[in-house]
Design an enzyme around this catalytic site. Structure first.
Site, short mmCIF file in Angstrom:
data_model
loop_
_atom_site.label_atom_id
_atom_site.label_comp_id
_atom_site.label_asym_id
_atom_site.label_seq_id
_atom_site.Cartn_x
_atom_site.Cartn_y
_atom_site.Cartn_z
N GLU B 50 68.52 1.60 6.23
CA GLU B 50 68.79 2.76 6.78
C GLU B 50 70.28 2.72 7.53
OE1 GLU B 50 64.06 3.41 7.92
OE2 GLU B 50 65.55 3.61 9.46
N ASP B 61 66.20 8.41 20.55
CA ASP B 61 66.45 6.97 20.65
C ASP B 61 66.51 6.46 21.94
OD1 ASP B 61 67.05 6.07 17.62
OD2 ASP B 61 68.21 8.13 17.71
N TYR B 176 57.15 7.31 6.91
CA TYR B 176 57.82 6.09 8.02
C TYR B 176 56.63 6.51 9.00
CZ TYR B 176 61.13 4.29 11.30
OH TYR B 176 61.64 3.40 12.36
#
Ligand code: PLP
Lengths: 413, 270
Positions: B50, B61, B176
């Site tokens: 990735e 994040d 995911y």
């Protein structure tokens, strides 16, 4: 129905069921937040339909916030502008006195509405982002009122620049979290508030401070702030027996402006002007997302943003911390594109001049944000006939800005 | 065109292990360093890469990856650089699936069709766009699918059974599973929770299910590898790049090798 695209019958029926205002708005959030946003929307629909919710909101606005606030005819400002206008020109200027609200700005209207929603949803913790600290103070205030613990995310640079408001928030019982990431200003505070929220979705309500963010925030913030426009409508009918010809408001994220404009959007004779912060000028550092930006996606919505050609967000600048944001609420992007509202830039310098002018002429010290709208009125009113009526949203009072203004004027206090 | 994801997951299955998926931010610390770091991932035994597209405002994040984003942008990394990094990687590694992961605004700045075409030309197999939920799929999904790029979707602890079909609709590559409701780099979820969640996801889709967010050690990777088709490790690698900068490659390789060794040991333990 044919599938030709037509303008909606009413400009007040946005957003659509997916939270879009034309090409803008929407719900651009990580999957973790998506179910929560859907839940918030459902709760908001239920609250909107519940007379008890509206009643509690109105009661607090009246007895706690101090509404309705006056619609004041600024006679000395009007006359001063007429002196330098051509014969027969110089519109009458009224000021909507949001600065007289508890905590000194329009921000509290939205905070009352959202904390009632938080209570309704059974959330026990409150978070918010703030730039200048005005929304932080308003949020800390309602959190104190409802006895809920509150964390305010504020860029480390702003914590340094806005010490009095940081102390106010602490007095009100809030924890102020200084955000050291990125540019350490409002957009980073919003990033960190979103990060905190995504990690604490089960018990935390995020009170967003402007008419931006993922749907349903732009809609619900607008609805809570629409008390501004609704009051103006009633007060103007009483004072002049007619609607105003023009509304002028400063635009940061756009909450005070949309609150003022929305109740009038279908009154085609009422012109509207949103004032963006042009900072050092549009060819220098500024915060004018419509005049100097392009459509993009940030903080949960598609809207005009200051960005480079790779889609990286660029830093905004305005002398007014409340306008110092690289985006704008999505409904404004839409109203700009369909041409219903005219958006104009006003520089730091012009705002500073109007800050002083209004103080000395009317005995009202405006917030620097509001001074941008006053500056636009000073520019426009002398071009209109003397029988026209302009209303300026005095979104906040300027006490918070005296240090910034003194510094800009190179005065020691 | 061959489906690198399907091939790679099948190969891992045949070896009796789960796929090791590693994340680094493109252009961290500079665009010139990326090739060596990506090669180190492959040498260490990563199955899928990735490649993070840096963004000024990476809202999903944690501090580690946010700092990586800012280091990369601070050294001047552009979208063109990222595409060049991907293109060069594809040239060196014809079989390793490559995913671009990032935020909507940089991906859509020149339009979804432009991005899809460029990514395709660079040899990218899949795209994860953190802030495009299924509700806004039309911003990017149709363009990617038309270009033959898999749109990899995230399922989180807050994605309930009622929502899952919407998440799976239009999803490709692998699913995911974000194991914690939070941002990257934070604490790890309990293994029993992960196992339960993966079982539910696998009942709903034929796509391989990979688990990420908060996986930092070989032990964690091995444990999760026992219950999922893939394990994603990001912040722990990005931290190594953060500490060692342009000298990070050998440290990255050794760390990835330790992850891979732990995940492979499973075979013998069983
Ligand atoms: C007094 C005042 N006016 C205007 C603004 C700008 O915000 P908005 O555009 O959401 O009204 C702020 C923001 O802090 C403010 O404090």
């Amino acid at each position: 129905m044919t599938d030709t695209i037509t303008l909606p019958n009413s400009l007040r029926s946005q957003p659509d069921e997916r939270g879009h205002f034309g090409a803008f708005g929407g719900r651009y959030v990580a999957e973790t937040l998506m179910p929560l946003i859907l839940d918030l929307e459902k709760e908001y629909r239920a609250a909107k339909a519940d007379p008890a919710f509206e009643e509690e909101f109105q009661t607090l606005l009246k007895h706690y916030v101090g509404r309705p606030n006056p619609l004041y005819y600024a006679g000395r400002l009007t006359e001063a502008l007429r002196k330098n206008a051509p014969a027969g020109k110089g519109a009458k200027i009224y000021l909507k006195r949001e600065e007289l609200n508890h905590t000194g700005a329009h921000k509290i209207n939205n905070c009352i509405g959202q904390i009632l929603l938080a209570k309704r949803m059974g959330k026990t913790k409150i978070i918010a982002e703030t730039g200048a600290g005005q929304h932080g103070v308003a949020t800390a205030t309602v959190a104190a009122l409802f006895g809920l613990p509150c964390t305010i995310f504020m860029g480390a640079k702003d914590v340094e620049r806005q010490k009095p408001n940081v102390f106010r928030m602490k007095l009100l019982g809030a924890e102020v979290h200084a955000v050291t990431s990125g540019s350490q200003t409002l957009k980073d505070a919003m990033n960190d508030a979103l990060r905190h929220w995504v990690s604490n979705v089960h018990d935390t309500f995020y009170i967003i401070g402007t008419a931006a963010g993922p749907h349903p925030y732009p809609e619900l913030v607008r609805d809570f702030q629409s008390v501004i426009g609704k009051e103006i409508r009633a007060q103007m009918l009483e004072a002049e027996g007619r609607l105003p010809d023009m509304l002028i408001a400063p635009v940061g994220g756009g909450s005070n402006a949309i609150g003022m404009f929305h109740p009038f959007l279908d009154d085609s004779d009422v012109a509207m002007v949103g004032v963006e912060a042009a900072g050092e000028g549009l060819d220098g550092k500024h915060a004018a997302s419509l005049a100097g930006g392009a459509s993009g996606i940030l903080h949960g919505n598609r809207t005009y943003l200051l960005q480079d050609e790779d889609g990286q967000i660029t830093e905004a600048h305005s002398i007014s911390a409340g306008l110092d944001y690289p985006g704008i609420g999505p409904e404004h992007s839409w109203l700009h594109e369909i041409g219903r509202v005219d958006y104009v830039p006003v520089t730091d310098k012009e705002a500073l001049a109007s800050f002083q002018k209004l103080s000395s002429l009317e005995g009202i010290i405006p917030a620097l944000e509001s001074a941008h709208a006053v500056a636009a009125a000073e520019r426009i009113a002398p071009t209109l006939d003397a029988d026209k009526i302009v209303v300026v949203n005095l979104s906040g009072r300027g006490d918070k800005d005296i240090f910034t203004v003194a510094e800009a004027l190179e005065v020691e206090i | 065109m061959t489906d690198r994801f399907a091939q790679r997951f099948a190969a891992c299955r045949n070896q009796g292990r789960s796929a090791l998926i590693t994340f680094v931010t493109a252009g961290d610390p500079t665009a010139a360093d990326s090739a060596a770091i990506l090669d180190a991932l492959v040498e260490g035994g990563a199955d899928i890469i990735e490649l993070g597209m840096p963004f000024t405002d990476p809202m999903a994040d944690g501090p580690a990856i946010e700092l990586a984003n800012l280091r990369s942008l601070g050294s001047g990394t552009t979208t063109a650089d990222i595409l060049a990094i991907a293109t060069a990687f594809r040239g060196r590694h014809p079989d390793i699936p490559l995913v671009l992961m990032g935020y909507a605004n940089p991906m859509l700045a020149r339009g979804a069709e432009w991005f899809a075409a460029q990514a395709k030309a660079a040899g990218v197999d899949g795209v994860i766009c953190v802030d495009i939920p299924p509700e806004e799929d039309r911003e990017i999904g149709p363009a990617l699918r038309a270009a033959g790029i898999d749109l990899i979707r995230l399922a989180t602890p807050t994605t309930d059974a009622a929502r899952l079909p919407a998440v799976l609709d239009g999803a490709g590559g692998f699913l995911y599973h974000v194991s914690v409701a939070g941002i990257t780099g934070k604490q790890q979820a309990q293994l029993t929770h992960i196992e339960h969640a993966v079982a539910k996801l696998k009942a709903a889709t034929d796509l391989p299910v990979a688990v990420g967010f908060g996986v930092r050690t070989p032990e964690q990777a091995a444990a999760i590898g026992r219950v999922a088709d893939g394990v994603v490790v990001g912040s722990a690698i990005v931290d190594i790049v953060g500490s060692h900068g342009d000298k990070a490659a050998p440290f990255v390789r050794d760390f990835v090798a330790s992850l891979r060794a732990a995940m492979t040991a499973r075979e013998h333990a069983a």
